[in-house]
Design a protein around this motif. Structure first.
Motif, short mmCIF file in Angstrom:
data_model
loop_
_atom_site.label_atom_id
_atom_site.label_comp_id
_atom_site.label_asym_id
_atom_site.label_seq_id
_atom_site.Cartn_x
_atom_site.Cartn_y
_atom_site.Cartn_z
N ASP A 152 0.88 -1.16 0.15
CA ASP A 152 -0.02 0.13 0.02
C ASP A 152 1.03 1.24 -0.07
O ASP A 152 1.82 1.60 0.71
CB ASP A 152 -0.96 0.15 1.13
N GLY A 153 0.43 2.24 -0.97
CA GLY A 153 1.16 3.45 -0.73
C GLY A 153 2.55 3.39 -1.87
O GLY A 153 3.42 4.39 -1.77
N VAL A 172 -3.42 -0.43 -2.20
CA VAL A 172 -4.24 0.69 -1.80
C VAL A 172 -3.41 1.70 -1.91
O VAL A 172 -2.24 1.95 -1.25
CB VAL A 172 -4.68 0.61 -0.42
N GLU A 173 -3.89 2.78 -2.71
CA GLU A 173 -3.23 4.08 -2.95
C GLU A 173 -1.64 4.04 -3.39
O GLU A 173 -0.81 5.05 -3.31
CB GLU A 173 -3.09 5.14 -1.57
N ASP A 175 0.96 4.26 -6.31
CA ASP A 175 1.04 5.11 -7.43
C ASP A 175 1.76 4.34 -8.56
O ASP A 175 2.87 3.72 -8.59
CB ASP A 175 2.24 6.26 -7.00
N THR A 192 -7.80 0.10 -4.13
CA THR A 192 -8.59 1.21 -3.82
C THR A 192 -7.80 2.50 -3.50
O THR A 192 -6.35 2.27 -3.28
CB THR A 192 -9.09 1.07 -2.30
N ASN A 193 -8.27 3.50 -4.37
CA ASN A 193 -7.58 4.68 -4.54
C ASN A 193 -6.06 4.51 -5.23
O ASN A 193 -5.36 5.43 -5.23
CB ASN A 193 -7.21 5.46 -3.28
N ALA A 194 -5.94 3.42 -6.12
CA ALA A 194 -4.46 3.50 -6.77
C ALA A 194 -4.86 4.22 -7.77
O ALA A 194 -5.76 4.42 -8.57
CB ALA A 194 -4.38 1.78 -7.03
N ASP A 195 -3.48 4.81 -8.30
CA ASP A 195 -3.29 5.56 -9.40
C ASP A 195 -2.87 4.72 -10.70
O ASP A 195 -1.48 4.38 -10.82
CB ASP A 195 -2.64 6.54 -9.26
N TRP A 213 -12.70 3.70 -6.34
CA TRP A 213 -11.98 5.16 -6.65
C TRP A 213 -10.53 4.87 -7.40
O TRP A 213 -9.63 5.89 -7.12
CB TRP A 213 -11.71 5.83 -5.12
N THR A 214 -10.37 3.81 -8.03
CA THR A 214 -9.13 3.52 -8.70
C THR A 214 -9.07 4.76 -9.94
O THR A 214 -10.22 4.94 -10.61
CB THR A 214 -9.14 2.24 -9.37
#
Length: 249
Positions: A152-153, A172-173, A175, A192-195, A213-214
């Motif tokens: 994650d991150g 998660v998140e 980049d 989730t929230n990954a770019d 929210w990808t």
């Protein structure tokens, strides 16, 4: 059960390392010789457990020392991580495969950098620091096994993750802008929230992945890209998501 032998005549008797003597401590060879007794170790009297606990304690101490040395080594230039890991290959081939996913003699046949994989899996914060300080360094993780890892991150911008195994991986998140994820297995991964903007996802497998929210803008998909629903990407889905649909290579 341990016996208490306070004041007893012990000449010719047999005791074990769990026998409590008059001093309140356990019997040892020196005590046995002094009393004319015989010291024996039985796998049934609990002494084996003491040996196991002692060995475990020694292993824990050794592991803590190794970790301290590792932390000290990695405090400076992030590139020293590669130097440290090169020296830390286990001698046993089985242990090599457990740690690095491959035996040392097979390293040259891999498409991914085993040391980059180890640093990423071991410490995402330190990985991100390395990426920040050496942004020009190519990230080679093609076909790397990263399933069920906590990433994650993680900064995986422009990383080559083609064919990588990322099943149930925590991203998660993360980049992943511009990353090469062609043919990557992301089944049940948490994105989730990954770019994923600009990432190449042609042939990627995302069945049951958490895509809440990808960010998809500019991501490349094709008819072989399997989405979280289990359905393949379509031009309509790409247009709706801001992704780019490509035909063929």
């Amino acid at each position: 059960m341990a016996a208490v032998l306070d004041g007893a005549n012990l000449e010719g008797t047999v005791v074990t390392p769990v026998t409590i003597v008059e001093t309140g401590s356990f019997a040892d060879q020196a005590w046995a010789e002094k009393k004319g007794a015989s010291l024996t170790i039985s796998e049934h009297d609990g002494s084996g457990a003491i040996a196991v606990e002692k060995e475990a304690a020694e292993q824990q101490k050794s592991a803590e020392k190794m970790l301290a040395e590792k932390e000290e080594t990695l405090k400076g230039d992030p590139d020293t991580a590669t130097v440290y890991l090169e020296k830390s290959w286990p001698i046993n081939p089985v242990q090599q495969k457990i740690r690095f996913g491959v035996t040392r003699d097979k390293v040259e046949t891999l498409l991914y950098d085993v040391h980059q994989r180890e640093l990423l899996v071991d410490n995402v914060s330190r990985w991100n620091k390395m990426r920040k300080e050496t942004p020009e360094k190519p990230i080679r993780l093609a076909e790397a096994t990263l399933s069920r890892k906590m990433l994650d991150g993680a900064d995986l911008r422009d990383a080559d993750l083609s064919g990588a195994l990322l099943k149930r991986t925590d991203l998660v998140e993360a980049d992943m802008r511009g990353a090469n994820l062609r043919g990557a297995n992301l089944r049940e991964a948490d994105l989730t929230n990954a770019d994923l903007r600009g990432a190449d996802l042609r042939g990627a497998y995302l069945w049951r992945a958490n895509l809440s929210w990808t960010m998809w803008e500019g991501a490349i998909v094709d008819a072989q890209t399997v989405l979280g629903t289990g359905k393949k990407a379509t031009p309509e889905w790409a247009s709706k998501s801001g992704a780019l649909y490509r035909l063929g290579d």
